[in-house]
Design a protein around this motif. Structure first.
Motif, mmCIF file in Angstrom:
data_model
loop_
_atom_site.group_PDB
_atom_site.id
_atom_site.type_symbol
_atom_site.label_atom_id
_atom_site.label_comp_id
_atom_site.label_asym_id
_atom_site.label_seq_id
_atom_site.Cartn_x
_atom_site.Cartn_y
_atom_site.Cartn_z
ATOM 1 N N TYR A 70 -76.024 -83.828 18.024
ATOM 2 C CA TYR A 70 -75.107 -84.534 18.925
ATOM 3 C C TYR A 70 -75.204 -83.953 20.337
ATOM 4 O O TYR A 70 -75.243 -84.694 21.330
ATOM 5 C CB TYR A 70 -73.685 -84.424 18.396
ATOM 6 C CG TYR A 70 -72.651 -84.953 19.364
ATOM 7 C CD1 TYR A 70 -72.514 -86.318 19.583
ATOM 8 C CD2 TYR A 70 -71.830 -84.084 20.075
ATOM 9 C CE1 TYR A 70 -71.577 -86.810 20.481
ATOM 10 C CE2 TYR A 70 -70.898 -84.567 20.973
ATOM 11 C CZ TYR A 70 -70.768 -85.924 21.174
ATOM 12 O OH TYR A 70 -69.851 -86.402 22.074
ATOM 13 N N PHE A 71 -75.246 -82.648 20.445
ATOM 14 C CA PHE A 71 -75.338 -82.001 21.758
ATOM 15 C C PHE A 71 -76.635 -82.372 22.477
ATOM 16 O O PHE A 71 -76.633 -82.518 23.707
ATOM 17 C CB PHE A 71 -75.226 -80.484 21.613
ATOM 18 C CG PHE A 71 -73.841 -79.966 21.857
ATOM 19 C CD1 PHE A 71 -73.514 -79.327 23.039
ATOM 20 C CD2 PHE A 71 -72.844 -80.122 20.902
ATOM 21 C CE1 PHE A 71 -72.235 -78.854 23.272
ATOM 22 C CE2 PHE A 71 -71.569 -79.658 21.118
ATOM 23 C CZ PHE A 71 -71.252 -79.025 22.311
ATOM 24 N N ARG A 72 -77.704 -82.502 21.747
ATOM 25 C CA ARG A 72 -78.963 -82.904 22.390
ATOM 26 C C ARG A 72 -78.781 -84.223 23.132
ATOM 27 O O ARG A 72 -79.160 -84.360 24.301
ATOM 28 C CB ARG A 72 -80.073 -83.051 21.349
ATOM 29 C CG ARG A 72 -80.525 -81.777 20.669
ATOM 30 C CD ARG A 72 -81.454 -82.146 19.515
ATOM 31 N NE ARG A 72 -81.845 -81.001 18.722
ATOM 32 C CZ ARG A 72 -82.264 -81.081 17.456
ATOM 33 N NH1 ARG A 72 -82.326 -82.270 16.855
ATOM 34 N NH2 ARG A 72 -82.615 -79.997 16.807
ATOM 35 N N VAL A 73 -78.205 -85.197 22.444
ATOM 36 C CA VAL A 73 -78.002 -86.518 23.044
ATOM 37 C C VAL A 73 -77.006 -86.426 24.194
ATOM 38 O O VAL A 73 -77.220 -86.988 25.279
ATOM 39 C CB VAL A 73 -77.521 -87.524 21.984
ATOM 40 C CG1 VAL A 73 -77.197 -88.864 22.628
ATOM 41 C CG2 VAL A 73 -78.578 -87.704 20.893
ATOM 42 N N LEU A 74 -75.896 -85.737 23.957
ATOM 43 C CA LEU A 74 -74.855 -85.618 24.979
ATOM 44 C C LEU A 74 -75.403 -84.990 26.261
ATOM 45 O O LEU A 74 -75.189 -85.505 27.362
ATOM 46 C CB LEU A 74 -73.698 -84.779 24.432
ATOM 47 C CG LEU A 74 -72.512 -84.584 25.369
ATOM 48 C CD1 LEU A 74 -71.736 -85.879 25.530
ATOM 49 C CD2 LEU A 74 -71.595 -83.476 24.847
ATOM 50 N N LEU A 75 -76.110 -83.899 26.128
ATOM 51 C CA LEU A 75 -76.621 -83.174 27.294
ATOM 52 C C LEU A 75 -77.660 -83.987 28.051
ATOM 53 O O LEU A 75 -77.650 -84.026 29.291
ATOM 54 C CB LEU A 75 -77.205 -81.834 26.857
ATOM 55 C CG LEU A 75 -76.190 -80.815 26.330
ATOM 56 C CD1 LEU A 75 -76.891 -79.739 25.515
ATOM 57 C CD2 LEU A 75 -75.398 -80.185 27.468
ATOM 58 N N GLN A 76 -78.557 -84.643 27.327
ATOM 59 C CA GLN A 76 -79.590 -85.420 27.999
ATOM 60 C C GLN A 76 -79.021 -86.675 28.654
ATOM 61 O O GLN A 76 -79.591 -87.187 29.616
ATOM 62 C CB GLN A 76 -80.688 -85.799 27.000
ATOM 63 C CG GLN A 76 -81.528 -84.602 26.573
ATOM 64 C CD GLN A 76 -82.630 -84.991 25.603
ATOM 65 O OE1 GLN A 76 -82.429 -85.805 24.712
ATOM 66 N NE2 GLN A 76 -83.794 -84.413 25.783
ATOM 67 N N THR A 77 -77.882 -87.148 28.159
ATOM 68 C CA THR A 77 -77.244 -88.331 28.733
ATOM 69 C C THR A 77 -76.363 -87.975 29.925
ATOM 70 O O THR A 77 -76.440 -88.598 30.986
ATOM 71 C CB THR A 77 -76.407 -89.056 27.664
ATOM 72 O OG1 THR A 77 -77.251 -89.407 26.560
ATOM 73 C CG2 THR A 77 -75.765 -90.315 28.231
ATOM 74 N N SER A 110 -75.518 -71.568 21.228
ATOM 75 C CA SER A 110 -75.153 -72.836 21.868
ATOM 76 C C SER A 110 -75.434 -72.809 23.367
ATOM 77 O O SER A 110 -75.814 -73.836 23.949
ATOM 78 C CB SER A 110 -73.694 -73.189 21.585
ATOM 79 O OG SER A 110 -72.838 -72.114 21.892
ATOM 80 N N ALA A 111 -75.271 -71.658 24.008
ATOM 81 C CA ALA A 111 -75.608 -71.568 25.431
ATOM 82 C C ALA A 111 -77.097 -71.816 25.649
ATOM 83 O O ALA A 111 -77.490 -72.524 26.584
ATOM 84 C CB ALA A 111 -75.214 -70.203 25.987
ATOM 85 N N LEU A 112 -77.931 -71.265 24.786
ATOM 86 C CA LEU A 112 -79.377 -71.475 24.902
ATOM 87 C C LEU A 112 -79.755 -72.915 24.557
ATOM 88 O O LEU A 112 -80.687 -73.471 25.144
ATOM 89 C CB LEU A 112 -80.125 -70.482 24.019
ATOM 90 C CG LEU A 112 -80.122 -69.044 24.551
ATOM 91 C CD1 LEU A 112 -80.522 -68.056 23.464
ATOM 92 C CD2 LEU A 112 -81.046 -68.911 25.766
ATOM 93 N N LEU A 113 -79.042 -73.524 23.608
ATOM 94 C CA LEU A 113 -79.249 -74.942 23.318
ATOM 95 C C LEU A 113 -78.937 -75.786 24.552
ATOM 96 O O LEU A 113 -79.711 -76.675 24.927
ATOM 97 C CB LEU A 113 -78.358 -75.368 22.152
ATOM 98 C CG LEU A 113 -78.323 -76.867 21.826
ATOM 99 C CD1 LEU A 113 -79.625 -77.314 21.179
ATOM 100 C CD2 LEU A 113 -77.137 -77.194 20.925
ATOM 101 N N MET A 114 -77.813 -75.501 25.196
ATOM 102 C CA MET A 114 -77.439 -76.250 26.390
ATOM 103 C C MET A 114 -78.430 -76.023 27.516
ATOM 104 O O MET A 114 -78.767 -76.949 28.261
ATOM 105 C CB MET A 114 -76.009 -75.890 26.810
ATOM 106 C CG MET A 114 -74.965 -76.391 25.818
ATOM 107 S SD MET A 114 -73.241 -76.191 26.344
ATOM 108 C CE MET A 114 -73.003 -74.435 26.103
ATOM 109 N N ALA A 115 -78.931 -74.809 27.644
ATOM 110 C CA ALA A 115 -79.932 -74.519 28.673
ATOM 111 C C ALA A 115 -81.210 -75.318 28.438
ATOM 112 O O ALA A 115 -81.824 -75.814 29.389
ATOM 113 C CB ALA A 115 -80.240 -73.023 28.693
ATOM 114 N N GLU A 116 -81.596 -75.488 27.172
ATOM 115 C CA GLU A 116 -82.822 -76.215 26.870
ATOM 116 C C GLU A 116 -82.689 -77.706 27.137
ATOM 117 O O GLU A 116 -83.609 -78.331 27.678
ATOM 118 C CB GLU A 116 -83.232 -75.986 25.416
ATOM 119 C CG GLU A 116 -84.485 -76.746 25.023
ATOM 120 C CD GLU A 116 -85.152 -76.193 23.772
ATOM 121 O OE1 GLU A 116 -85.773 -76.999 23.062
ATOM 122 O OE2 GLU A 116 -85.063 -74.981 23.521
#
Length: 235
Positions: free
Chosen positions: A59-66, A82-88
């Protein structure tokens, strides 16, 4: 061995509220983590450290890229997954993350030193109640994954620092389904969390200054959009 969460793990994080076969489908069929994120997710599982489950990762992948947030605030760093996920997935963002657990801070620092290649992440050490009051940035996205009973305590200052149109995502808000029960059916040790989450729901779910949604991913997400420059919350 990582001691902090092995001793004090919240039993509810292992109780997703969606049917078991659907949880399994989401975790098996959604694209796997890669590289250091896969390594960190495996480490967290082995050490019983709570990081967001795989369906929430997707879900975060889609949210962040959108949404493409430029400035992100996170409350609850843990090992930095999660911080590194958001950074990516938001590569043009700057991320501020807060934690007070010394063991987690040490692990997060190691992981950021190895994997935060674009130097997007700033780690603040200490209690969020104290640190939030000193922040002078305006954030597009806030992710809260810390003490659940404190969400309602942190929320006024978080909203103050959130841009109009910005999002707050709060994790683990279903507590394995306990939030839907009468308080008498909730274990005594979990009742402080229960009361804090009920206050959170009362303040947000029908607030005209916010748009709210509850998402049954992992142990539940509360998603809030700030609609007005000033958000009025109940006393």
């Amino acid at each position: 061995m990582v001691e902090s969460y092995s001793k004090n793990a919240n039993h509810n994080m292992r109780r997703p509220v969606v049917k078991e076969e659907i949880v399994e489908l989401m975790r098996q069929r959604l694209a796997d983590n890669q590289g250091h994120l896969k390594e960190l997710a495996t480490f967290a599982k082995e050490e019983n450290i709570p990081v967001i489950p795989h369906e929430t990762v997707a879900y975060f992948r889609v949210l962040l890229q959108t949404v493409k947030p430029k400035k992100i605030l996170e409350i609850g760093t843990a090992i930095g997954f999660s911080a590194l996920l958001m950074a990516e997935f938001a590569p043009n963002s700057q991320i501020t993350t807060i934690d007070r657990n010394p063991e987690m801070i040490d692990l997060a620092k190691e992981n950021f030193a190895k994997y935060d290649k674009r130097q997007q992440i700033t780690l603040l050490e200490g209690d969020a109640v104290d640190l939030l009051a000193d922040l002078d940035e305006t954030y597009d996205l806030v992710f809260m994954d810390s003490a659940k009973s404190k969400y309602i305590v942190f929320l006024p200052q978080v909203l103050e620092n959130l841009a109009v149109g910005g999002l707050v995502v709060l994790d683990d808000i279903f507590q394995g389904g306990d939030v839907a029960k009468p308080i008498e059916e909730v274990r005594r040790g979990q009742r402080t969390i229960y009361r804090g989450l009920q206050k959170l729901f009362e303040a947000t779910l029908d607030n005209p200054d916010l748009t709210a949604s509850l998402l049954p991913l992992g142990d539940g997400l509360l998603l809030l959009r700030k609609n007005a420059p000033s958000v009025k919350l109940p006393d």
